[in-house]
Design a protein around this motif. Structure first.
Motif, PDB file in Angstrom:
ATOM      1  N   TRP A   1       6.648 -32.673  66.926  1.00  0.00           N
ATOM      2  CA  TRP A   1       6.004 -33.595  67.865  1.00  0.00           C
ATOM      3  C   TRP A   1       6.625 -34.967  67.655  1.00  0.00           C
ATOM      4  O   TRP A   1       6.586 -35.513  66.554  1.00  0.00           O
ATOM      5  CB  TRP A   1       4.493 -33.659  67.653  1.00  0.00           C
ATOM      6  CG  TRP A   1       3.835 -34.804  68.384  1.00  0.00           C
ATOM      7  CD1 TRP A   1       4.066 -35.177  69.682  1.00  0.00           C
ATOM      8  CD2 TRP A   1       2.866 -35.718  67.865  1.00  0.00           C
ATOM      9  NE1 TRP A   1       3.283 -36.272  70.011  1.00  0.00           N
ATOM     10  CE2 TRP A   1       2.542 -36.623  68.908  1.00  0.00           C
ATOM     11  CE3 TRP A   1       2.237 -35.857  66.633  1.00  0.00           C
ATOM     12  CZ2 TRP A   1       1.615 -37.653  68.737  1.00  0.00           C
ATOM     13  CZ3 TRP A   1       1.313 -36.877  66.467  1.00  0.00           C
ATOM     14  CH2 TRP A   1       1.012 -37.758  67.514  1.00  0.00           C
ATOM     15  N   ALA A   2       7.214 -35.516  68.725  1.00  0.00           N
ATOM     16  CA  ALA A   2       7.803 -36.853  68.673  1.00  0.00           C
ATOM     17  C   ALA A   2       7.152 -37.720  69.745  1.00  0.00           C
ATOM     18  O   ALA A   2       6.921 -37.261  70.874  1.00  0.00           O
ATOM     19  CB  ALA A   2       9.303 -36.797  68.904  1.00  0.00           C
ATOM     20  N   GLN A   3       6.866 -38.962  69.389  1.00  0.00           N
ATOM     21  CA  GLN A   3       6.313 -39.910  70.362  1.00  0.00           C
ATOM     22  C   GLN A   3       6.848 -41.301  70.078  1.00  0.00           C
ATOM     23  O   GLN A   3       6.928 -41.725  68.926  1.00  0.00           O
ATOM     24  CB  GLN A   3       4.788 -39.909  70.315  1.00  0.00           C
ATOM     25  CG  GLN A   3       4.154 -40.858  71.342  1.00  0.00           C
ATOM     26  CD  GLN A   3       2.668 -40.639  71.515  1.00  0.00           C
ATOM     27  OE1 GLN A   3       2.174 -39.519  71.370  1.00  0.00           O
ATOM     28  NE2 GLN A   3       1.945 -41.691  71.845  1.00  0.00           N
ATOM     29  N   ASP A   4       7.235 -41.984  71.169  1.00  0.00           N
ATOM     30  CA  ASP A   4       7.783 -43.345  71.053  1.00  0.00           C
ATOM     31  C   ASP A   4       8.946 -43.368  70.064  1.00  0.00           C
ATOM     32  O   ASP A   4       9.038 -44.242  69.198  1.00  0.00           O
ATOM     33  CB  ASP A   4       6.696 -44.339  70.647  1.00  0.00           C
ATOM     34  CG  ASP A   4       5.611 -44.470  71.703  1.00  0.00           C
ATOM     35  OD1 ASP A   4       5.944 -44.395  72.891  1.00  0.00           O
ATOM     36  OD2 ASP A   4       4.431 -44.618  71.334  1.00  0.00           O
TER      37      ASP A   4
ATOM     38  N   GLY B   1       3.339 -26.063  71.851  1.00  0.00           N
ATOM     39  CA  GLY B   1       4.670 -25.551  72.081  1.00  0.00           C
ATOM     40  C   GLY B   1       5.603 -25.806  70.918  1.00  0.00           C
ATOM     41  O   GLY B   1       5.206 -26.343  69.878  1.00  0.00           O
ATOM     42  N   ASP B   2       6.854 -25.453  71.111  1.00  0.00           N
ATOM     43  CA  ASP B   2       7.836 -25.571  70.041  1.00  0.00           C
ATOM     44  C   ASP B   2       8.243 -27.025  69.809  1.00  0.00           C
ATOM     45  O   ASP B   2       8.215 -27.515  68.687  1.00  0.00           O
ATOM     46  CB  ASP B   2       9.065 -24.731  70.378  1.00  0.00           C
ATOM     47  CG  ASP B   2       8.737 -23.261  70.530  1.00  0.00           C
ATOM     48  OD1 ASP B   2       7.682 -22.832  70.036  1.00  0.00           O
ATOM     49  OD2 ASP B   2       9.534 -22.538  71.150  1.00  0.00           O
ATOM     50  N   ILE B   3       8.655 -27.711  70.874  1.00  0.00           N
ATOM     51  CA  ILE B   3       9.080 -29.108  70.781  1.00  0.00           C
ATOM     52  C   ILE B   3       8.311 -29.905  71.826  1.00  0.00           C
ATOM     53  O   ILE B   3       8.398 -29.614  73.025  1.00  0.00           O
ATOM     54  CB  ILE B   3      10.591 -29.251  71.025  1.00  0.00           C
ATOM     55  CG1 ILE B   3      11.381 -28.457  69.977  1.00  0.00           C
ATOM     56  CG2 ILE B   3      11.012 -30.724  70.996  1.00  0.00           C
ATOM     57  CD1 ILE B   3      12.874 -28.361  70.267  1.00  0.00           C
ATOM     58  N   VAL B   4       7.551 -30.886  71.380  1.00  0.00           N
ATOM     59  CA  VAL B   4       6.774 -31.746  72.273  1.00  0.00           C
ATOM     60  C   VAL B   4       7.251 -33.177  72.081  1.00  0.00           C
ATOM     61  O   VAL B   4       7.123 -33.735  70.982  1.00  0.00           O
ATOM     62  CB  VAL B   4       5.260 -31.641  71.989  1.00  0.00           C
ATOM     63  CG1 VAL B   4       4.478 -32.577  72.901  1.00  0.00           C
ATOM     64  CG2 VAL B   4       4.792 -30.194  72.172  1.00  0.00           C
ATOM     65  N   ALA B   5       7.818 -33.762  73.137  1.00  0.00           N
ATOM     66  CA  ALA B   5       8.405 -35.105  73.055  1.00  0.00           C
ATOM     67  C   ALA B   5       7.752 -36.004  74.080  1.00  0.00           C
ATOM     68  O   ALA B   5       7.927 -35.811  75.287  1.00  0.00           O
ATOM     69  CB  ALA B   5       9.909 -35.032  73.290  1.00  0.00           C
TER      70      ALA B   5
END
Length: 280
Positions: A130-133, A156-160
């Motif tokens: 999980w990536a944010q900002d 999910g697998d990658i959440v950006a």
């Protein structure tokens, strides 16, 4: 480098999944900027997230190194407000489904230049990554499977969320959650700002319940993403209400290039056409 096992009492070939959150955190603190944090071989269990600060390279021995995140609603490694961090060559898994969103094996929040390469996640809480900002994020040649929190939205697998100038390349996304790769704004009503210049390239995505790749901005913006060369198949194509979803979805993301993708066996469980089911 800082050896998490030899210097902090793990034992060189430990196979017992003893809880070592405090020791891993102490090793991470000891690995000052420009140093490496070596996880060694064996199984390490943690019951609390481990914060990684700027300039640290966290690495292991591939399949022989496994970090188990023990208990519900827990993160694994977290990079919050730090830069130039890399993760490579180990497994990180959760043993319990999350009851809330925003829990992941690796979190990059308000961070720049974070890289994940050859990280394996066989059992995922809400998200693998999980990536944010975040900006200049690179997720490459990682493997994802086994999303546990299927009832929690956007798992999910990658959440950006709101990432810029980033690359998601060459990953195997087989988690079985809502989508393999999600790029979007965090909140439809409150948050402002778009993800921009995200390159989603040469990934292999399958066994997702709703979307293969979903790039969804709630307000139109000049985003200029590249979705190129991905292989997407066996996508259910239905959200929990049965509404149609897609192999690739792009909404509100101006200037996005979608090219040379292979998509087959999508919309297999779609119950209605509310969200216009299609390959793309």
């Amino acid at each position: 480098y800082c050896n998490a096992r030899d210097e902090w009492g793990f034992g060189k070939q430990s196979t017992a999944a003893l809880n070592r959150a405090a020791l891993v955190a102490a090793a991470a603190d000891a690995a000052t900027s420009g140093r490496q944090l070596y996880l060694g071989r064996g199984t390490i269990a943690i019951d609390d997230q481990v914060a990684i600060t700027s300039g640290i390279d966290v690495f292991g021995e591939g399949d022989s190194t496994e970090l188990i995140v023990s208990g519900a609603d827990k993160n694994g490694f977290v990079v919050n407000g730090n830069n130039r961090v890399s993760f490579r060559g180990f497994k990180v898994n959760s043993d319990t489904a999350s009851t809330v969103p925003y829990k992941a094996g690796v979190v990059a929040y308000n961070a720049n230049d974070v890289t994940l390469e050859h990280v394996i996640m066989d059992s995922i809480s809400w998200a693998g990554v999980w990536a944010q900002d975040a900006s200049r994020l690179r997720i490459a040649h990682c493997k994802f499977a086994g999303v546990l929190s299927l009832s929690i939205g956007n798992c999910g697998d990658i959440v950006a969320y709101r990432v810029i100038d980033s690359t998601i390349e060459g990953n195997d996304c087989n988690g079985g959650g809502w989508q393999g790769i999600l790029v979007q704004k965090p909140d439809a009503l409150i948050e402002t700002g778009h993800s921009k210049n995200v390159r989603i390239i040469n990934n292999r995505i399958s066994n997702q319940s709703a979307y293969g790749i979903c790039v969804y901005e709630f307000e139109r913006g000049d985003c200029r993403h590249h979705i190129i060369g991905n292989k997407i198949h066996n996508i259910g194509g239905a959200n929990p209400n049965g509404a149609g979803c897609n192999g690739i979805t792009v909404v509100g993301s101006g200037g996005t290039l979608v090219a040379e993708n292979e998509i087959w066996d999508c919309c297999k469980t779609t119950a209605n056409q509310t969200l216009t089911p299609a390959g793309i």
